[in-house]
Design a protein around this motif. Structure first.
Motif, PDB file in Angstrom:
ATOM      1  N   THR A 291     -10.816  11.299  -3.167  1.00 43.76           N
ATOM      2  CA  THR A 291     -10.605   9.937  -2.684  1.00 43.76           C
ATOM      3  C   THR A 291     -10.161   9.828  -1.227  1.00 43.76           C
ATOM      4  O   THR A 291     -10.316   8.783  -0.608  1.00 43.76           O
ATOM      5  CB  THR A 291      -9.551   9.272  -3.584  1.00 43.76           C
ATOM      6  OG1 THR A 291      -8.503  10.241  -3.785  1.00 43.76           O
ATOM      7  CG2 THR A 291     -10.120   8.856  -4.906  1.00 43.76           C
TER       8      THR A 291
ATOM      9  N   GLY B  56      -3.913   5.878  -9.849  1.00 45.26           N
ATOM     10  CA  GLY B  56      -2.691   5.337  -9.253  1.00 45.26           C
ATOM     11  C   GLY B  56      -2.503   3.930  -9.771  1.00 45.26           C
ATOM     12  O   GLY B  56      -1.994   3.722 -10.879  1.00 45.26           O
ATOM     13  N   ASN B  57      -2.988   2.951  -8.984  1.00 41.27           N
ATOM     14  CA  ASN B  57      -2.935   1.563  -9.442  1.00 41.27           C
ATOM     15  C   ASN B  57      -4.084   1.268 -10.410  1.00 41.27           C
ATOM     16  O   ASN B  57      -4.196   0.185 -10.950  1.00 41.27           O
ATOM     17  CB  ASN B  57      -2.987   0.622  -8.230  1.00 41.27           C
ATOM     18  CG  ASN B  57      -2.185  -0.636  -8.442  1.00 41.27           C
ATOM     19  OD1 ASN B  57      -1.317  -0.692  -9.308  1.00 41.27           O
ATOM     20  ND2 ASN B  57      -2.479  -1.675  -7.677  1.00 41.27           N
ATOM     21  N   LEU B  58      -4.987   2.215 -10.561  1.00 45.51           N
ATOM     22  CA  LEU B  58      -6.070   2.259 -11.550  1.00 45.51           C
ATOM     23  C   LEU B  58      -7.216   1.288 -11.268  1.00 45.51           C
ATOM     24  O   LEU B  58      -8.014   0.980 -12.165  1.00 45.51           O
ATOM     25  CB  LEU B  58      -5.504   2.075 -12.974  1.00 45.51           C
ATOM     26  CG  LEU B  58      -4.544   3.214 -13.385  1.00 45.51           C
ATOM     27  CD1 LEU B  58      -3.845   2.899 -14.702  1.00 45.51           C
ATOM     28  CD2 LEU B  58      -5.279   4.552 -13.501  1.00 45.51           C
TER      29      LEU B  58
ATOM     30  N   SER C 126       0.808  -1.220   0.000  1.00 42.99           N
ATOM     31  CA  SER C 126       0.000   0.000   0.000  1.00 42.99           C
ATOM     32  C   SER C 126       0.838   1.265   0.000  1.00 42.99           C
ATOM     33  O   SER C 126       1.956   1.288   0.531  1.00 42.99           O
ATOM     34  CB  SER C 126      -0.903  -0.015   1.232  1.00 42.99           C
ATOM     35  OG  SER C 126      -1.708   1.131   1.269  1.00 42.99           O
ATOM     36  N   THR C 127       0.247   2.317  -0.585  1.00 41.54           N
ATOM     37  CA  THR C 127       0.815   3.655  -0.407  1.00 41.54           C
ATOM     38  C   THR C 127       0.180   4.297   0.830  1.00 41.54           C
ATOM     39  O   THR C 127       0.381   5.467   1.080  1.00 41.54           O
ATOM     40  CB  THR C 127       0.585   4.522  -1.658  1.00 41.54           C
ATOM     41  OG1 THR C 127      -0.825   4.585  -1.929  1.00 41.54           O
ATOM     42  CG2 THR C 127       1.302   3.971  -2.873  1.00 41.54           C
TER      43      THR C 127
HETATM   44  N1  F0G Z   1      -6.407   8.587  -4.208  1.00 42.47           N
HETATM   45  C1  F0G Z   1      -5.998   8.098  -3.031  1.00 42.47           C
HETATM   46  C2  F0G Z   1      -6.211   8.927  -1.821  1.00 42.47           C
HETATM   47  C3  F0G Z   1      -5.403   6.817  -2.947  1.00 42.47           C
HETATM   48  O1  F0G Z   1      -5.022   6.334  -1.773  1.00 42.47           O
HETATM   49  C4  F0G Z   1      -5.199   6.086  -4.145  1.00 42.47           C
HETATM   50  C5  F0G Z   1      -4.565   4.771  -4.112  1.00 42.47           C
HETATM   51  C6  F0G Z   1      -5.654   6.652  -5.340  1.00 42.47           C
HETATM   52  C7  F0G Z   1      -6.242   7.893  -5.339  1.00 42.47           C
HETATM   53  C8  F0G Z   1      -5.523   5.935  -6.631  1.00 42.47           C
HETATM   54  O2  F0G Z   1      -6.487   4.928  -6.744  1.00 42.47           O
HETATM   55  O3  F0G Z   1      -4.942   3.054  -7.159  1.00 42.47           O
HETATM   56  O4  F0G Z   1      -7.379   2.808  -7.533  1.00 42.47           O
HETATM   57  O5  F0G Z   1      -6.011   4.242  -9.046  1.00 42.47           O
HETATM   58  N2  F0G Z   1      -4.040   4.258  -3.091  1.00 42.47           N
HETATM   59  C9  F0G Z   1      -3.554   2.883  -2.989  1.00 42.47           C
HETATM   60  C10 F0G Z   1      -3.141   2.555  -1.571  1.00 42.47           C
HETATM   61  C11 F0G Z   1      -2.621   2.473  -4.038  1.00 42.47           C
HETATM   62  O6  F0G Z   1      -2.310   1.658  -1.375  1.00 42.47           O
HETATM   63  O7  F0G Z   1      -3.698   3.143  -0.661  1.00 42.47           O
HETATM   64  P1  F0G Z   1      -6.196   3.669  -7.687  1.00 42.47           P
END
Ligand code: F0G
Length: 498
Positions: free
Chosen positions: A441, A304-306, A200-201
């Motif tokens: 998000t 991000g990871n989409l 995870s990020t």
């Molecule tokens: N916004 C936030 C706040 C996120 O934490 C993430 C992804 C995204 C956008 C992108 O979403 O990956 O579905 O395209 N966070 C992941 C994590 C990777 O590990 O919390 P995504």
């Protein structure tokens, strides 16, 4: 309500009761009363549940039962990812189709229920995610049902009246991940796993740790050392996860975890797990419901990871296929300039292939160079006529401060949506009379360091801020140290006005 509306409401109510009571009403009925079986991966009767959903490979189209997925959720034939599909839906056409009015009525009524599963903004739409043996097994923190705010200041500044933010940061652990985690964690528990894990990020780990704790499962988190926001790390610790900080980036953490789950009975909860996306599609239902089932013209999502853009696209597509809405919104994905593999892919070959990049951005949530779900997201953008853009660090910082100034706030990764919208408006891609929804998000408190650095003027380099200095200064609100006297405070106030 006039006479005909009353009549229609009564009809819908009758239809709903029939759907919930009549044992012969097909896939919808089965999804409401699916068998209640004990968690046992070898139990043959479990196929009852698999009859409601199956997994279809996004690459080669191979179909398998849910319980047959490999630990890394990759197709044994071609290595691509799976999507959940419900074979009953295609068989139920014509008069056997569910009554859209009845479903809409049922989902709205559940908001007033005191049952936890009805209160969840994911499980109140459970007819469209029949993935559990029993919905009574759902692990829920009453996620979803998040607010849709009108962005008054930004809508004026951009000349778009109908500009809204769907704030997924208002979920129980402060990010959109909760909607996916309730779904996949419930599957993990039903299938009898003791351990769950994710790379995870930050936000996925916070959500996973919380839902695992609620489910009574143990959780393992792999995060890039020094590259996640403290708020998120503190959550994983607080909820009791075993947290490993690795000398690797997010992509490295995910690769390692993929090896680990092949060797140990640990359930993988990254968005490669297709059940995560089933939960994450439900904000699409909430958005459609908020617009009285007329979908907005545009939806703008960070990339991000989409997984999220893929999930929301699936949600809107299913609504249209089931006759609940008439069309889909254009779905656009925005990435940070330093972590933009999908943007590059669209520039190079319209999303046909993707070259991983080494990712750099202060929006740590989306610091991802090799996104797992890129094929699914590319399809969503292509099918809906959306765009894929990137934005600079200064554009992200400015947009985040603007969302803060609306009284909402969000974390940096979420702000790429407003930054991307500004670019699209400038390019003439979005007209003033269109309805736009930005998907925010994550909550602003996730990454307080970023916000403080912005307001202190220490976030961006001079080079990064070039061209934006006036706009940035207008939004900066640094805390000032003053003497504890009325005169000193009033002088500070005068200073800020002047
Ligand atoms: N916004 C936030 C706040 C996120 O934490 C993430 C992804 C995204 C956008 C992108 O979403 O990956 O579905 O395209 N966070 C992941 C994590 C990777 O590990 O919390 P995504």
């Amino acid at each position: 309500m006039d006479g005909s509306q009353k009549c229609e409401a009564e009809e819908n109510q009758k239809d709903c009761s029939r759907l919930e009571r009549d044992s012969d009403c097909g896939w919808l009925q089965k999804s409401l009363h699916a068998g209640r079986l004990t968690p046992d991966r070898n139990n043959k009767d479990k196929r009852m549940n698999d009859n409601l959903h199956q997994l279809r490979c996004f690459g080669c189209g191979a179909r398998i039962a849910g319980a047959e997925a490999l630990p890394d959720f990759r197709c044994a034939e071609c290595g691509d990812l799976f999507e959940v599909e419900y074979p009953g839906w295609v068989q139920r056409k014509g008069p056997d189709r569910p009554n859209p009015g009845a479903l809409k009525w049922l989902w709205r009524e559940r908001r007033a229920s005191s049952e936890a599963v009805d209160h969840s903004g994911v499980w109140r739409f459970r007819e469209l995610l029949p993935i559990l043996d029993s919905f009574g097994n759902a692990v829920t923190l009453r996620e979803g049902n998040t607010p849709l705010y009108h962005l008054t200041r930004s809508s004026k500044a951009l000349g778009i009246d109908q500009l809204f933010a769907k704030h997924q940061g208002m979920n129980p652990t402060g990010s959109f991940k909760d909607t996916g985690m309730t779904a996949a964690m419930s599957v993990a528990r039903e299938r009898g796993f003791e351990w769950v894990a994710c790379a995870s990020t930050g936000n996925t780990s916070a959500a996973m740790a919380a839902y695992a704790a609620r489910a009574g499962l143990k959780s393992l988190v792999l995060i890039p050392d020094g590259k996640i926001a403290w708020g998120k790390l503190s959550q994983a610790m607080d909820y009791g996860a075993v947290t490993c900080q690795l000398k690797a980036d997010f992509d490295g953490c995910l690769t390692l975890l993929t090896q680990i789950v092949k060797e140990a009975p640990i359930y993988l909860l990254n968005s490669v797990n297709p059940y995560r996306l089933e939960g994450q599609k439900t904000p699409a239902f909430e958005i459609a419901e908020a617009f009285d089932w007329n979908v907005p013209d545009h939806l703008i999502v960070p990339g991000g990871n989409l997984g999220n853009s893929s999930a929301l696209g699936k949600g809107f597509r299913e609504l249209q296929e089931l006759g609940l809405t008439a069309r889909m919104p254009r779905i656009s994905v925005i990435q940070a300039e330093g972590a933009n593999p999908l943007v590059r892919s669209f520039e190079a070959n319209q999303g046909a292939s993707l070259e991983p990049v080494e990712a750099h951005t202060r929006a740590t949530a989306i610091r991802i160079g090799n996104p797992a779900s890129w094929r699914k997201a590319a399809r969503v953008i292509q099918d809906t006529g959306g765009w894929c853009l990137d934005v600079t660090e200064a554009e992200i910082a400015l947009a985040k401060a603007e969302i803060g100034a609306e009284g909402l706030g969000c974390e940096p990764a979420s702000a790429v949506t407003l930054a991307g919208l500004k670019k699209l408006v400038k390019q003439g891609a979005i007209a003033p009379n269109e309805t736009v929804v930005l998907v925010l998000t994550g909550h602003t408190l996730k990454d307080a360091d970023y916000t403080i650095d912005f307001h202190r003027g220490t976030l961006l380099t001079e080079q990064e801020a070039a061209g934006y200095t006036k706009e940035i200064e207008a939004l900066q609100r640094n805390a000032v140290v003053v003497d504890a006297t009325p005169a000193a405070v009033l002088a500070a106030l005068k200073g800020s006005l002047g």
